[in-house]
Design a protein around this motif. Structure first.
Motif, short mmCIF file in Angstrom:
data_model
loop_
_atom_site.label_atom_id
_atom_site.label_comp_id
_atom_site.label_asym_id
_atom_site.label_seq_id
_atom_site.Cartn_x
_atom_site.Cartn_y
_atom_site.Cartn_z
N PRO A 16 -6.53 -17.96 -20.06
CA PRO A 16 -5.77 -17.75 -21.29
C PRO A 16 -4.43 -18.47 -21.37
O PRO A 16 -3.73 -18.33 -22.39
CB PRO A 16 -5.56 -16.24 -21.27
N PHE A 17 -4.03 -19.19 -20.33
CA PHE A 17 -2.65 -19.68 -20.27
C PHE A 17 -2.52 -21.12 -20.74
O PHE A 17 -3.39 -21.96 -20.49
CB PHE A 17 -2.11 -19.53 -18.85
N CYS A 18 -1.41 -21.38 -21.42
CA CYS A 18 -1.05 -22.72 -21.89
C CYS A 18 0.42 -22.97 -21.57
O CYS A 18 1.20 -22.03 -21.41
CB CYS A 18 -1.25 -22.85 -23.40
N VAL A 19 0.78 -24.24 -21.52
CA VAL A 19 2.20 -24.59 -21.37
C VAL A 19 2.94 -24.33 -22.67
O VAL A 19 4.10 -23.91 -22.68
CB VAL A 19 2.33 -26.08 -20.96
N LYS A 20 2.23 -24.52 -23.80
CA LYS A 20 2.83 -24.34 -25.12
C LYS A 20 1.73 -23.95 -26.09
O LYS A 20 0.60 -24.42 -25.96
CB LYS A 20 3.50 -25.65 -25.57
N LYS A 21 2.05 -23.11 -27.06
CA LYS A 21 1.09 -22.72 -28.08
C LYS A 21 1.09 -23.76 -29.20
O LYS A 21 2.13 -24.03 -29.81
CB LYS A 21 1.46 -21.34 -28.65
N CYS A 22 -0.05 -24.38 -29.46
CA CYS A 22 -0.14 -25.38 -30.52
C CYS A 22 -0.07 -24.69 -31.89
O CYS A 22 -0.61 -23.58 -32.06
CB CYS A 22 -1.43 -26.18 -30.39
N PRO A 23 0.55 -25.34 -32.89
CA PRO A 23 0.77 -24.67 -34.18
C PRO A 23 -0.49 -24.40 -34.98
O PRO A 23 -0.47 -23.57 -35.89
CB PRO A 23 1.69 -25.64 -34.92
N TYR A 24 -1.60 -25.08 -34.67
CA TYR A 24 -2.85 -24.88 -35.40
C TYR A 24 -3.79 -23.90 -34.69
O TYR A 24 -4.82 -23.53 -35.23
CB TYR A 24 -3.59 -26.22 -35.57
N CYS A 25 -3.44 -23.50 -33.48
CA CYS A 25 -4.38 -22.80 -32.61
C CYS A 25 -4.41 -21.29 -32.88
O CYS A 25 -3.37 -20.62 -32.86
CB CYS A 25 -4.00 -23.05 -31.14
N ASP A 26 -5.63 -20.76 -33.08
CA ASP A 26 -5.79 -19.30 -33.19
C ASP A 26 -6.64 -18.77 -32.05
O ASP A 26 -7.13 -17.65 -32.10
CB ASP A 26 -6.39 -18.91 -34.54
N PHE A 27 -6.82 -19.57 -30.99
CA PHE A 27 -7.54 -19.11 -29.81
C PHE A 27 -6.66 -18.13 -29.02
O PHE A 27 -5.45 -18.05 -29.23
CB PHE A 27 -7.94 -20.27 -28.91
N ASN A 28 -7.30 -17.42 -28.11
CA ASN A 28 -6.56 -16.46 -27.29
C ASN A 28 -5.83 -17.20 -26.17
O ASN A 28 -6.33 -17.34 -25.06
CB ASN A 28 -7.52 -15.41 -26.71
N SER A 29 -4.64 -17.70 -26.49
CA SER A 29 -3.85 -18.45 -25.50
C SER A 29 -2.44 -17.88 -25.45
O SER A 29 -1.90 -17.41 -26.46
CB SER A 29 -3.81 -19.94 -25.88
N HIS A 30 -1.86 -17.92 -24.24
CA HIS A 30 -0.57 -17.28 -24.00
C HIS A 30 0.28 -18.17 -23.09
O HIS A 30 -0.25 -18.85 -22.20
CB HIS A 30 -0.77 -15.92 -23.33
N VAL A 31 1.57 -18.13 -23.32
CA VAL A 31 2.52 -18.86 -22.48
C VAL A 31 3.19 -17.85 -21.55
O VAL A 31 3.74 -16.84 -22.02
CB VAL A 31 3.57 -19.59 -23.33
N ARG A 32 3.11 -18.10 -20.24
CA ARG A 32 3.74 -17.23 -19.26
C ARG A 32 4.55 -18.09 -18.29
O ARG A 32 4.14 -19.20 -17.93
CB ARG A 32 2.69 -16.43 -18.48
N SER A 33 5.69 -17.57 -17.87
CA SER A 33 6.56 -18.33 -16.96
C SER A 33 5.97 -18.48 -15.57
O SER A 33 6.26 -19.43 -14.84
CB SER A 33 7.95 -17.68 -16.88
#
Length: 383
Positions: free
Chosen positions: A10-27
């Motif tokens: 589920p992790f990303c470096v940054k959330k893309c502005p078009y994305c509605d997938f289950n993705s999260h930014v964590r330190s």
């Protein structure tokens, strides 16, 4: 019996502005904890859906190319122990084309990945900035070259029908993409999804989406240019040379069983639709408490299953076999679809019947959603 395994990272470096997938930014991410959690979730599902060797595995996200290769190798080893692997198994991992992630490609191949899906998204630097991507075109091309050196099968993703994108612009970009030497391309029209930053931007007038008519023209251009090179669409947005189709995604569209683990992952197990907890912290808490990340396992009615199978299968160029679906779900073939609507659409050239197979034509694909809404029998949907 499970045919496929989907693992959601589920992790990303940054959330893309078009994305509605289950993705999260964590330190920070505790990889050991996630390894234990995902293995626990696999073990739970294997006890319920084992017995058939897996034909495909797909690491999706999020950004699974952020995973350490050692973690990928560990999950694959456990999946093989739990289910067994088909000798020709397809194992795909989605990747971003940053230099940091591309450096992992050789190790990911050694871990067992044999197909990579590379999210280029555009071959124009201005468009990449608009899409909120962190890589450049130069990085994309370098990452693609590295991917092609390490994997026999490479797919690329592009987003088109962007604001103010002309036919000339898309023709040039698509021609460049088709010259890159991949046998599979996922070509998606930009969709403004609810609860994304782009949805907010459109609401406040920051930009205007491309209108439907020019977007449809770009869709037609896409089909023509890909077909000319023998990379025809096999699903409305996915194009491949014969034999290079994504076996994993065909499992979904042909409505076969698959296991979904990881935060927010969906699955189909017999007549049950499964759903994992979406938020990473809630997923981990469920694993600790229950030994699995399941939020819901809902039994589907025969009508719901038949409707889903139709809605998924008609996305495919091959279409659906009505007699097979009728046998599978206990409906007479004539009760699966609205025959009057189907006959009208066949006269208009939107669908075609061959024996008892129903398929949407090239002409019908641009208006697929409207066709599906009219074709699937109203009694079936309401049941």
């Amino acid at each position: 019996m499970a045919h496929a395994l989907y693992i959601h990272w589920p992790f990303c470096v940054k959330k893309c502005p078009y994305c509605d997938f289950n993705s999260h930014v964590r330190s920070a991410v505790d990889y050991a904890k996630w390894e234990a959690a995902l293995i626990s979730d696999m073990r739970f599902e294997a006890a319920l859906s084992g017995g058939t060797p897996l034909r495909s595995i797909f690491f999706g996200g999020g950004t699974p190319s952020l995973m350490p290769p050692a973690l990928v190798a560990s999950l694959l080893a456990r999946a093989q122990a739990l289910w067994g692997f088909d000798p020709d198994i397809e194992i795909t991992l989605e990747a971003n084309p940053s230099s940091v992630e591309a450096e992992k490609f050789a190790d990911l191949a050694s871990a067992g990945i044999n197909r990579i899906s590379l999210g280029l998204q555009s071959l124009n630097d201005d468009a990449l900035r608009f899409l909120g991507r962190l890589h450049s075109v130069s990085e994309s091309l370098t990452a693609l070259e590295i991917a092609q050196q390490n994997f026999d099968r490479v797919s690329i993703d592009l987003i088109y029908a962007r604001p103010k994108q002309s036919e000339t612009m898309w023709r040039a970009e698509l021609a460049q993409a088709l010259a890159l030497g991949t046998d599979h391309l996922s070509l998606y029209q930009l969709t403004i999804e609810p609860n994304t930053r782009f949805a907010t931007d459109v609401r406040i007038g920051a930009f205007l989406p491309l209108d439907d008519d020019p977007a449809a023209d770009l869709f037609a251009v896409t089909q023509t240019m890909t077909a000319e090179l023998g990379i025809r669409y096999y699903e409305v947005s996915n194009h491949a040379r014969a034999g290079q189709e994504s076996r994993h995604n065909l499992t979904y569209w042909r409505y076969q069983d698959y296991v979904g683990i990881g935060p927010g992952a969906h699955g189909r197990r017999g007549s049950y639709a499964t759903l994992r907890h979406k938020k990473p912290e809630n997923y981990l808490a469920a694993i600790t408490q229950n030994g699995h990340g399941m939020k819901e396992a809902r039994r589907l009615s025969q009508a719901e299953s038949a409707s889903e199978a139709l809605l998924m299968g008609l996305r495919l160029r091959e279409g659906v076999c009505l007699s097979d679906l009728a046998t599978r779900f206990g409906f007479a073939p004539e009760n699966l679809i609205d025959a009057r609507q189907a006959e009208m659409m066949q006269r208009l050239g939107y669908v075609v019947f061959s024996a008892d197979r129903l398929a949407v034509t090239d002409r019908g694909m641009p208006v697929l959603d409207a066709i599906l809404g009219a074709l699937v029998h109203s009694d079936l949907v309401a049941a």
